[in-house]
Design an enzyme around this catalytic site. Structure first.
Site, PDB file in Angstrom:
ATOM      1  N   CYS A   2       0.845  -1.193   0.000  1.00 18.04           N
ATOM      2  CA  CYS A   2       0.000   0.000   0.000  1.00 18.04           C
ATOM      3  C   CYS A   2       0.882   1.245   0.000  1.00 18.04           C
ATOM      4  CB  CYS A   2      -0.895   0.001   1.232  1.00 18.04           C
ATOM      5  SG  CYS A   2      -2.028   1.418   1.287  1.00 18.04           S
ATOM      6  N   ASP A  22       0.445   3.748   1.744  1.00 13.24           N
ATOM      7  CA  ASP A  22       0.417   4.316   3.097  1.00 13.24           C
ATOM      8  C   ASP A  22       1.835   4.625   3.602  1.00 13.24           C
ATOM      9  OD1 ASP A  22       0.276   4.425   6.053  1.00 13.24           O
ATOM     10  OD2 ASP A  22      -1.820   3.865   5.732  1.00 13.24           O
ATOM     11  N   ARG A  45       3.024   4.734   6.373  1.00 13.54           N
ATOM     12  CA  ARG A  45       3.473   3.966   7.540  1.00 13.54           C
ATOM     13  C   ARG A  45       4.009   2.586   7.179  1.00 13.54           C
ATOM     14  NH1 ARG A  45      -2.213   4.380  10.478  1.00 13.54           N
ATOM     15  NH2 ARG A  45      -2.747   3.910   8.310  1.00 13.54           N
ATOM     16  N   HIS A 101      -2.060  -4.037   5.096  1.00 13.80           N
ATOM     17  CA  HIS A 101      -1.850  -3.609   6.485  1.00 13.80           C
ATOM     18  C   HIS A 101      -3.184  -3.319   7.137  1.00 13.80           C
ATOM     19  CE1 HIS A 101      -2.526   0.823   5.916  1.00 13.80           C
ATOM     20  NE2 HIS A 101      -2.318   0.469   4.662  1.00 13.80           N
ATOM     21  N   CYS A 107      -5.948  -0.016   6.922  1.00  7.83           N
ATOM     22  CA  CYS A 107      -5.719   0.552   5.588  1.00  7.83           C
ATOM     23  C   CYS A 107      -6.880   1.483   5.209  1.00  7.83           C
ATOM     24  CB  CYS A 107      -5.602  -0.571   4.566  1.00  7.83           C
ATOM     25  SG  CYS A 107      -5.307   0.028   2.893  1.00  7.83           S
TER      26      CYS A 107
HETATM   27 CO    CO Z   1      -3.364   1.164   3.019  1.00 10.77          CO
END
Ligand code: CO
Length: 217
Positions: free
Chosen positions: A43, A45, A47, A99, A102
């Protein structure tokens, strides 16, 4: 403009100097070739950074990231990455890494409108619909965690069924496709145990993968 980002350039100079000090010739070696063993499909993301989570250096992992780590058969971007990783770089492992928490999966699960990305997340909504009997009876928090896992499993199937993977396995290339999930709350990766090493395993692994999630009554 660039002035306001000076701290990033400073970070970069410090990092490059440290890498070279700890491993002289690091960059000149990498400049000539990359031989990563892994393709990470994750992803976007912020993080969930592939290299840091796995402790891999530049040159060790080929990376593709998009919103909600989705692999779609008409997505030339993802397919090109997979094809290059498999045919040219000869990676040995492909990991689809989702994750918990998400944003994309949550929006798709809750039916939240985001905008243009709604169309992209339609693929995740399809996962929700396909497995509704295993999902609809769950409390919201659990449902959202399971959706993050199921989305990974579905995308592992999409990678495995891509013509790139089918052809690679067909000519005897050794590649394993894995499904992992990362927990942003503790930094740990969990193997979802859906690894596939050849075309013959895809249907079985896929069928068993969802049995861990009981249907509602
Ligand atoms: Co995500």
């Amino acid at each position: 403009m660039s002035k306001s980002l000076e701290h990033l350039f400073e970070n970069n100079r410090v990092w490059a100097a440290r890498m070279e000090r700890e491993n002289p010739g690091f960059f000149s070696t990498l400049a000539n070739q990359q031989t990563p063993k892994y393709l990470w499909i994750g992803c976007s993301d912020s993080r969930v950074p592939a290299n840091q989570i796995t402790g891999l250096d530049p040159g060790e992992v080929f990376v593709h990231r998009n919103v909600a780590n989705v692999v779609v058969h008409s997505d030339l971007n993802a397919l090109s990455v997979i094809q290059y990783a498999v045919d040219a770089l000869k990676v040995e492992h492909i990991m689809v890494v989702g994750h918990y928490g998400c944003g994309g999966v949550l929006a798709a699960t809750r039916g939240t409108r985001i905008g243009l990305a709604d169309n992209w997340l339609r693929h995740v909504q399809d996962v929700r619909l396909r497995h509704r009997q295993r999902l609809n009876h769950l409390p919201q928090v659990e449902l959202e965690r399971v959706m993050c896992e199921m989305n990974v499993i579905e995308q592992v199937g999409n990678v495995a069924l891509s013509n790139v993977m089918q052809d690679a396995w067909g000519r005897g290339q050794k590649i394993t496709v894995h499904g992992w999930i990362y927990d942003v709350a503790d930094g740990l990766v969990k193997d979802l145990d859906v690894s596939m090493t050849g075309s013959h395993e895809v249907v079985d692994v896929f069928r068993h993968a969802f049995k861990r999630y009981p249907r509602g009554i």
